[in-house]
Design a protein around this motif. Structure first.
Motif, PDB file in Angstrom:
ATOM      1  N   LEU A  18       4.718   6.936   5.289  1.00  0.00           N
ATOM      2  CA  LEU A  18       5.484   7.265   4.078  1.00  0.00           C
ATOM      3  C   LEU A  18       6.760   8.020   4.435  1.00  0.00           C
ATOM      4  O   LEU A  18       7.834   7.727   3.897  1.00  0.00           O
ATOM      5  N   PHE A  19       6.634   8.991   5.325  1.00  0.00           N
ATOM      6  CA  PHE A  19       7.796   9.773   5.730  1.00  0.00           C
ATOM      7  C   PHE A  19       8.836   8.872   6.387  1.00  0.00           C
ATOM      8  O   PHE A  19      10.035   8.984   6.108  1.00  0.00           O
ATOM      9  N   GLN A  20       8.389   7.964   7.246  1.00  0.00           N
ATOM     10  CA  GLN A  20       9.304   7.033   7.915  1.00  0.00           C
ATOM     11  C   GLN A  20      10.027   6.166   6.882  1.00  0.00           C
ATOM     12  O   GLN A  20      11.225   5.925   6.992  1.00  0.00           O
ATOM     13  N   ARG A  21       9.321   5.724   5.881  1.00  0.00           N
ATOM     14  CA  ARG A  21       9.922   4.901   4.829  1.00  0.00           C
ATOM     15  C   ARG A  21      11.031   5.674   4.109  1.00  0.00           C
ATOM     16  O   ARG A  21      12.114   5.139   3.873  1.00  0.00           O
ATOM     17  N   LEU A  22      10.760   6.919   3.770  1.00  0.00           N
ATOM     18  CA  LEU A  22      11.767   7.740   3.098  1.00  0.00           C
ATOM     19  C   LEU A  22      12.965   7.996   4.006  1.00  0.00           C
ATOM     20  O   LEU A  22      14.115   7.895   3.566  1.00  0.00           O
ATOM     21  N   LYS A  54      -6.421   3.044  -5.329  1.00  0.00           N
ATOM     22  CA  LYS A  54      -5.187   2.845  -6.094  1.00  0.00           C
ATOM     23  C   LYS A  54      -4.561   1.482  -5.782  1.00  0.00           C
ATOM     24  O   LYS A  54      -4.032   0.815  -6.677  1.00  0.00           O
ATOM     25  N   ALA A  55      -4.611   1.077  -4.518  1.00  0.00           N
ATOM     26  CA  ALA A  55      -3.987  -0.182  -4.102  1.00  0.00           C
ATOM     27  C   ALA A  55      -4.872  -1.396  -4.372  1.00  0.00           C
ATOM     28  O   ALA A  55      -4.420  -2.524  -4.237  1.00  0.00           O
ATOM     29  N   GLY A  56      -6.138  -1.150  -4.718  1.00  0.00           N
ATOM     30  CA  GLY A  56      -7.044  -2.262  -4.989  1.00  0.00           C
ATOM     31  C   GLY A  56      -7.465  -3.008  -3.737  1.00  0.00           C
ATOM     32  O   GLY A  56      -7.662  -4.224  -3.758  1.00  0.00           O
ATOM     33  N   MET A 115       0.821  -1.192   0.000  1.00  0.00           N
ATOM     34  CA  MET A 115       0.000   0.000   0.000  1.00  0.00           C
ATOM     35  C   MET A 115       0.869   1.262   0.000  1.00  0.00           C
ATOM     36  O   MET A 115       0.443   2.280  -0.544  1.00  0.00           O
ATOM     37  N   LEU A 116       2.051   1.182   0.621  1.00  0.00           N
ATOM     38  CA  LEU A 116       2.911   2.364   0.630  1.00  0.00           C
ATOM     39  C   LEU A 116       3.409   2.711  -0.768  1.00  0.00           C
ATOM     40  O   LEU A 116       3.553   3.884  -1.103  1.00  0.00           O
ATOM     41  N   ASP A 117       3.645   1.700  -1.592  1.00  0.00           N
ATOM     42  CA  ASP A 117       4.038   1.977  -2.978  1.00  0.00           C
ATOM     43  C   ASP A 117       2.923   2.710  -3.716  1.00  0.00           C
ATOM     44  O   ASP A 117       3.173   3.657  -4.460  1.00  0.00           O
ATOM     45  N   PRO A 167     -11.927  -0.285   4.450  1.00  0.00           N
ATOM     46  CA  PRO A 167     -11.606  -0.736   5.813  1.00  0.00           C
ATOM     47  C   PRO A 167     -10.172  -1.257   5.959  1.00  0.00           C
ATOM     48  O   PRO A 167      -9.557  -1.068   7.008  1.00  0.00           O
ATOM     49  N   VAL A 168      -9.637  -1.873   4.920  1.00  0.00           N
ATOM     50  CA  VAL A 168      -8.257  -2.352   4.994  1.00  0.00           C
ATOM     51  C   VAL A 168      -7.307  -1.172   5.146  1.00  0.00           C
ATOM     52  O   VAL A 168      -6.396  -1.187   5.982  1.00  0.00           O
ATOM     53  N   ALA A 169      -7.508  -0.131   4.355  1.00  0.00           N
ATOM     54  CA  ALA A 169      -6.656   1.054   4.446  1.00  0.00           C
ATOM     55  C   ALA A 169      -6.804   1.717   5.820  1.00  0.00           C
ATOM     56  O   ALA A 169      -5.801   2.097   6.443  1.00  0.00           O
ATOM     57  N   TYR A 170      -8.034   1.838   6.306  1.00  0.00           N
ATOM     58  CA  TYR A 170      -8.257   2.462   7.603  1.00  0.00           C
ATOM     59  C   TYR A 170      -7.697   1.610   8.742  1.00  0.00           C
ATOM     60  O   TYR A 170      -7.123   2.144   9.704  1.00  0.00           O
ATOM     61  N   ASP A 171      -7.843   0.296   8.647  1.00  0.00           N
ATOM     62  CA  ASP A 171      -7.298  -0.580   9.685  1.00  0.00           C
ATOM     63  C   ASP A 171      -5.775  -0.492   9.745  1.00  0.00           C
ATOM     64  O   ASP A 171      -5.185  -0.555  10.820  1.00  0.00           O
ATOM     65  N   HIS A 172      -5.158  -0.332   8.586  1.00  0.00           N
ATOM     66  CA  HIS A 172      -3.699  -0.318   8.528  1.00  0.00           C
ATOM     67  C   HIS A 172      -3.105   1.010   8.983  1.00  0.00           C
ATOM     68  O   HIS A 172      -2.100   1.032   9.686  1.00  0.00           O
ATOM     69  N   PHE A 173      -3.715   2.138   8.593  1.00  0.00           N
ATOM     70  CA  PHE A 173      -3.136   3.445   8.876  1.00  0.00           C
ATOM     71  C   PHE A 173      -3.965   4.317   9.818  1.00  0.00           C
ATOM     72  O   PHE A 173      -3.475   5.316  10.313  1.00  0.00           O
ATOM     73  N   SER A 174      -5.193   4.000  10.035  1.00  0.00           N
ATOM     74  CA  SER A 174      -6.130   4.725  10.908  1.00  0.00           C
ATOM     75  C   SER A 174      -6.511   6.108  10.387  1.00  0.00           C
ATOM     76  O   SER A 174      -7.679   6.424  10.295  1.00  0.00           O
ATOM     77  N   THR A 175      -5.515   6.938  10.074  1.00  0.00           N
ATOM     78  CA  THR A 175      -5.791   8.308   9.635  1.00  0.00           C
ATOM     79  C   THR A 175      -4.878   8.669   8.468  1.00  0.00           C
ATOM     80  O   THR A 175      -3.880   7.993   8.203  1.00  0.00           O
ATOM     81  N   ARG A 176      -5.210   9.754   7.815  1.00  0.00           N
ATOM     82  CA  ARG A 176      -4.356  10.257   6.731  1.00  0.00           C
ATOM     83  C   ARG A 176      -2.985  10.620   7.285  1.00  0.00           C
ATOM     84  O   ARG A 176      -1.958  10.345   6.675  1.00  0.00           O
ATOM     85  N   ALA A 177      -2.971  11.240   8.467  1.00  0.00           N
ATOM     86  CA  ALA A 177      -1.694  11.592   9.091  1.00  0.00           C
ATOM     87  C   ALA A 177      -0.864  10.336   9.366  1.00  0.00           C
ATOM     88  O   ALA A 177       0.351  10.337   9.175  1.00  0.00           O
TER      89      ALA A 177
END
Length: 177
Positions: free
Chosen positions: A47-51, A25-27, A1-3, A31-41
């Motif tokens: 993403l910032f941590q990955r960079l 975009k990730a298909g 999802m980060l890609d 709920p999967v996106a929300y469960d994984h990241f909770s919020t946009r922040a």
């Protein structure tokens, strides 16, 4: 999802990134996106941590090959910093800007900067007569200078090779005995 999230930032800008656009975009389902990241922040922080992890790994790898000489170490540090920025593109500043004002982001950035500064201090300490605290503060200033030079380079005001040379010179002159 980060890609997929990085692709959205690259193609449409950080403002277009949301958990809904990520899920599409990730298909995956929303709920999967929300469960994984909770919020946009939370997504932006991931993403910032990955960079930042990539920045730190590139620096560690470069310094692992460094001969025991200040000029060579300064060159490797400078090349690692600016080559990493060039390879990552404009996404990092866009993600950082999108997180401005977030207390969690400020704490995360502080921790990442502290790690980067520690790596710099350890690499430069053998070449410096500065006291530990003074060397750390010098590295803080050098990192600030690198960020300012990077903005100039990203804005097309200077070439990457010029940025590398100038930062390398700053490092060597700042800590040299």
């Amino acid at each position: 999802m980060l890609d997929a999230a990085m692709a959205i930032v690259r193609e449409e800008g950080a403002d277009a990134l949301s958990l809904v656009t990520l899920a599409a975009k990730a298909g995956v389902s929303r709920p999967v996106a929300y469960d994984h990241f909770s919020t946009r922040a939370g997504l932006l922080l991931a993403l910032f941590q990955r960079l930042e992890d990539q920045y730190v790994q590139v620096l560690r790898n470069a310094l692992g090959t460094s001969p025991h000489e200040l000029g060579a170490t300064a060159d490797l540090m400078s090349k690692a910093y600016f080559n990493c920025l060039a390879n990552l593109g404009p996404e990092a500043p866009a993600i950082s800007a999108a997180l401005k004002g977030s207390e969690e982001m400020a704490a995360r950035q502080r921790a990442m900067l502290d790690e980067y500064i520690e790596i710099m201090c350890l690499a430069l300490q053998p070449f410096s007569s500065l006291a530990e605290g003074d060397l750390r503060l010098t590295c803080v200033g050098l990192l600030g200078a690198a960020e300012a030079i990077a903005r100039e380079q990203q804005d097309g005001r200077i070439a990457e090779t010029n940025a590398i040379d100038v930062f390398s010179s700053l490092v060597a002159k700042s800590v040299g005995v």
